[in-house]
Scaffold this motif. Sequence first.
Motif, PDB file in Angstrom:
ATOM      1  N   PHE A 255      -9.909   5.128   2.053  1.00  0.00           N
ATOM      2  CA  PHE A 255      -9.502   3.755   2.331  1.00  0.00           C
ATOM      3  C   PHE A 255     -10.703   3.056   2.968  1.00  0.00           C
TER       4      PHE A 255
ATOM      5  N   LEU B  68      -7.614   0.945  -1.995  1.00  0.00           N
ATOM      6  CA  LEU B  68      -7.474   2.386  -2.170  1.00  0.00           C
ATOM      7  C   LEU B  68      -8.542   2.810  -3.165  1.00  0.00           C
TER       8      LEU B  68
ATOM      9  N   MET C 156       0.839  -1.199   0.000  1.00  0.00           N
ATOM     10  CA  MET C 156       0.000   0.000   0.000  1.00  0.00           C
ATOM     11  C   MET C 156       0.876   1.251   0.000  1.00  0.00           C
TER      12      MET C 156
ATOM     13  N   TYR D 228       0.546   3.902  -2.935  1.00  0.00           N
ATOM     14  CA  TYR D 228       0.171   5.274  -2.581  1.00  0.00           C
ATOM     15  C   TYR D 228       1.278   6.258  -2.959  1.00  0.00           C
TER      16      TYR D 228
ATOM     17  N   HIS E 105       0.848   9.430  -5.423  1.00  0.00           N
ATOM     18  CA  HIS E 105       1.291  10.779  -5.062  1.00  0.00           C
ATOM     19  C   HIS E 105       2.132  11.391  -6.178  1.00  0.00           C
TER      20      HIS E 105
ATOM     21  N   TYR F  21      -1.620  14.225  -2.344  1.00  0.00           N
ATOM     22  CA  TYR F  21      -1.837  12.923  -1.713  1.00  0.00           C
ATOM     23  C   TYR F  21      -3.302  12.510  -1.835  1.00  0.00           C
TER      24      TYR F  21
ATOM     25  N   VAL G 195      -8.932  10.626  -2.289  1.00  0.00           N
ATOM     26  CA  VAL G 195      -8.784   9.213  -1.970  1.00  0.00           C
ATOM     27  C   VAL G 195      -9.541   8.889  -0.690  1.00  0.00           C
TER      28      VAL G 195
ATOM     29  N   VAL H 145       0.241   5.255   6.185  1.00  0.00           N
ATOM     30  CA  VAL H 145       0.975   4.693   5.062  1.00  0.00           C
ATOM     31  C   VAL H 145       2.403   5.185   5.204  1.00  0.00           C
TER      32      VAL H 145
END
Length: 190
Positions: free
Chosen positions: A44, A60, A21, A25, A29, A178, A42, A146
């Motif tokens: 989760f 995600l 993850m 991620y 980004h 992000y 985003v 994360v």
Amino acid sequence: MDHYIDLRLRPDPDFPPAMLMGALYGRLHRALFDLDANDIGVSFPDHKTGVKARTPGDRLRLHGTQQSLAQLMTQPWLAGMRELVEIAETLPVPDDALHRVVRRRQFKTGNDSQVKRYARRHAIDLEEAQAKFAHTNGPRIPLPFVSLSSRSSQQRFALFIEHGEPQPTPISGHFNHYGLSQEATVPWFF
């Protein structure tokens, strides 16, 4: 925010889900940064909170307009990870979806950089600063996180993610690179 795409990690015997993850991620980004996108958020959906259970989960979810999500998915940001991720099709958000702010939370945890900064600011030696922080118990942070590498400093850091309370109406606004925002909401549904 009328469409979404779910990206789900496939089980991998060599890498734990948290590491995968973080890699996924981090790539997202970089793609959002390269596109200078501020209209993709985003969430989760499978995240867990609690000091012993905090995890972003293995899914995600990307939120945006159909056009902005299509533009993101034409970029090569998933190269090398496609075999590790199941990519669902772009779907419309359900009409009965609630909305949540998904934001970054930062905490003072007494880490090495904080000790060094304290020593510099107070003109004391490093050992004295370490002694000051040694007896303080760090906060027990219950939020999922994360682990990422900073693009500017190359340092590893934990990006703590807070899912705000569900609310019936959306709030529009901009997202950072992000996919997080302090005020704008993303749709929330299962």
